[in-house]
Design an enzyme around this catalytic site. Structure first.
Site, PDB file in Angstrom:
ATOM      1  CE  LYS A  97       3.756  35.207 -24.760  1.00  0.00           C
ATOM      2  NZ  LYS A  97       4.136  35.639 -23.421  1.00  0.00           N
ATOM      3  CG  ASP A 113       5.682  33.002 -21.168  1.00  0.00           C
ATOM      4  OD1 ASP A 113       5.309  33.076 -19.969  1.00  0.00           O
ATOM      5  OD2 ASP A 113       5.841  34.219 -21.924  1.00  0.00           O
ATOM      6  CD  GLU A 151       9.097  32.907 -20.419  1.00  0.00           C
ATOM      7  OE1 GLU A 151       8.676  34.387 -20.762  1.00  0.00           O
ATOM      8  OE2 GLU A 151       9.498  32.294 -21.457  1.00  0.00           O
ATOM      9  CG  ASP A 211       9.372  37.186 -18.584  1.00  0.00           C
ATOM     10  OD1 ASP A 211      10.306  38.158 -18.293  1.00  0.00           O
ATOM     11  OD2 ASP A 211       8.395  37.149 -19.533  1.00  0.00           O
ATOM     12  CE  LYS A 258      10.326  38.968 -21.886  1.00  0.00           C
ATOM     13  NZ  LYS A 258       9.008  38.795 -22.113  1.00  0.00           N
TER      14      LYS A 258
END
Length: 330
Positions: A107, A138, A164, A190, A214
């Protein structure tokens, strides 16, 4: 067919699970799990999501608990480690919770942190994984295009597998993809898939090299598999900080996809300090097994949310059910 609301409420349990470390701004993950004729299933949209967005998660729960699953094409799914926006000196401890994982998602762009913090964290991951490890970062759409370009340049020395959701919009993704194409750093989408009115828009715009899929936010295995087939891009099946039951749902989706080129983000039970089962979906030798997970009554009791939170979730479930019932074909 839609089961009656009473069938969902009858076995519904609301839990509050502590995290190993602060992640996505929270320290406790709330979730609602329930049992359908096919097995245990999960409804766990994040608390800030409105009912319309959360209703897709309920569709997923019903799909997994009440409908037949597609035949799996594989029995295990390689998974990545997930490194929250921790200090660099905490990285080794986090990675130790993901035994055998050859890939780490890190992250970055966390509010209140700097690019220097991100660089230090990613460097610590590279040091821990060695030159053969794979690193993806991400940003959750928190950079503008110029910030993203600057950050990708700063992080490029760590040989990124992909970045991402560096920016929020499809147009911004297309622009940053154009700017960094010469660096051979792929762009993954995403939020531009799971939070979009049209989850295929980013693929049609050629704004990403791959998609992060997801299961719960996209309405379940059947709906998500349809998006994968129509998009025509490589995909990574990932979780939304689910319990092991929700991770099981994601594993079945990943197992149904013919070509799975990337390690999937389905090892995040390792970030939960507690779960709803003793048979947890934890990474072993860098993978999770494709299987159903049964909730443990003792753990459901031990980690039950308080009465106010339980009532909040049950009321939310009923509101989302009404939306699903009004639009059963979506």
């Amino acid at each position: 067919m839609l089961p009656p609301l009473d069938a969902l409420l009858e076995t519904a349990h609301v839990v509050a699970l502590p995290l190993v470390t602060r992640f996505r701004g929270i320290e406790t993950r709330e979730a609602l799990v329930m049992q359908g004729p096919q097995g245990w299933t999960e409804f766990s949209p994040f608390t800030e999501y409105d009912d319309e967005e959360a209703s897709a998660w309920l569709r997923a729960a019903i799909d997994f608990g009440w409908h037949q699953l597609p035949a799996p094409l594989r029995t295990s799914i390689p998974v990545n480690a997930t490194v929250p926006a921790v200090n660099a000196d905490q990285v080794a401890g986090i990675l130790g919770r993901f035994p055998g994982c050859r890939t780490a998602k890190v992250k970055v762009a966390d509010p209140g942190q700097s690019l220097a913090d991100d660089v230090a964290r990613v460097r610590a991951v590279r040091d821990a994984l060695g030159p053969e490890g794979r690193i993806r970062v991400d940003a959750n759409g928190l950079w503008n295009v110029d910030e993203a370009e600057h950050a990708i340049h700063a992080l490029a020395e760590f040989d990124l597998e992909y970045v991402e959701q560096p920016c929020a919009t499809v147009d911004e993704l297309a622009e940053i993809r154009r700017r960094v194409k010469y660096m051979s750093v792929p762009i993954a989408a995403d939020e531009s898939v799971r939070k979009a009115e049209d989850p295929l828009a980013v693929a049609r715009a050629k704004a990403a090299d791959l998609l992060v899929i997801k299961t719960q936010p996209l309405g379940g295995i059947t709906a998500a598999a349809r998006i994968v087939a129509q998009a025509g891009l490589p995909v990574v099946v990932s979780s939304a900080l689910d319990t092991s039951i929700g991770l099981s749902m994601g594993a079945y989706l990943a197992a149904s996809i013919p070509e799975l080129e990337y390690d999937c983000g389905l090892g995040t039970a390792a970030l939960l300090a507690a779960d709803v089962t003793n048979d947890r979906m934890l990474p072993e030798a860098g993978a999770v097994t494709v299987r159903r997970v049964d909730a443990d009554p003792a753990l459901l009791s031990e980690h039950a949310a308080d009465t106010a939170r339980r009532d909040w979730w049950l009321a939310r479930l009923a509101r989302c059910y009404a939306l699903v019932e009004a639009n059963p074909g979506l």
